[in-house]
Write an enzyme that holds these catalytic residues in place. Structure first.
Site: not given
Ligand code: PEP
Length: 249
Positions: A9, A11, A94, A96, A166, A172, A212
């Protein structure tokens, strides 16, 4: 056998020229793997990405879409627009989108229905916040997110759905759920789906972990029996890191 998937992703990152550089590097380095590899660039770079990946195994997803067919929704993108440029997969829910843009379970249920009506594949994201985990509410929260958006669907819909657990506190932040925490939640998700639908639906659905995932922790997380791959944010923006994660599956 469930499909294994590693999805990136991207973003709101990468200009068009930066996207092309990353795609070129990815295509030249993507390993021979049974897992599906998907990238989700920003809307304005989708068309270029589809064309760039035309002869590659790497697939393309959108990061979001609106539930309406068309109309007065300034700034939004419809399923028909995505399909028209060759994008058949969409990320929905997601964290966000939920926390920054106020997307509710009800809106997400509508988006899921629109994606299904258009025969699109959905990567449906969900997960608890830190306070919810601290108060031992994570199972309850995840169950209700799934129930509100997905449990009124017919059984047949599940062949179009990929789940991405997630935990918000791991996105992040550099903090990852331990492989055991990921496995525990993924097993819970499968059990919940088996109860709501049936064992076959639960066994067949691909459940990704996101939060992460990096080259140094991917192998251990992916080794867990109910973890079928990852949704990768930050590390998917660096070709060598994303490739290393794909190799870990
Ligand atoms: C995400 O935004 O779906 C995500 C998993 O981000 P990150 O890997 O940076 O934690």
């Amino acid at each position: 056998m469930r499909t294994k998937i590693v999805a990136g992703n991207w973003k709101m990152n990468k200009t068009l020229s930066e996207t092309e550089v990353l795609l070129t590097e990815l295509v030249s380095k993507v390993p021979d793997t049974k897992a599906e590899v998907i990238v989700a660039p920003t809307f304005v770079n989708l068309s270029t990405t589809v064309n760039h990946l035309a002869n590659s195994v790497v697939q393309v997803a959108a990061q979001n879409m609106h539930f309406a067919t068309n109309g007065a929704f300034t700034g939004e993108i419809s399923a028909a627009m995505l399909l028209d440029i060759g994008v058949k997969t969409v990320i929905i829910g997601h964290s966000e989108r939920r926390s920054i843009f106020g997307e509710t379970d009800d809106m997400l249920a509508k988006k899921v229905q629109t994606a299904l009506d258009n025969k699109m594949r959905i990567i449906f994201c969900f997960g608890e916040e830190l306070a919810e985990r601290k108060h031992n509410k994570h199972f309850e929260v995840v169950e209700s997110q799934l129930k509100n958006a997905l449990f009124s669907l017919p059984v047949e819909a599940w062949s179009h759905i990929v789940l991405a657990y997630e935990p918000v506190w791991a996105i992040g932040t550099g903090e990852t759920a331990s492989p055991e925490q990921a496995q525990e939640m993924h097993a819970f998700i499968r059990k919940t789906i088996a109860k709501a639908f049936n064992q076959k639906v639960a066994e067949d659905v691909t459940i990704l972990y996101g939060g992460s995932v990096k080259p140094n922790n991917a192998k251990e997380i992916f080794s867990k029996p109910d973890v079928d791959g990852g949704l990768i944010g930050g590390a998917s923006l660096v070709a060598d890191d994303f490739i290393a994660i794909i190799k870990a599956i």
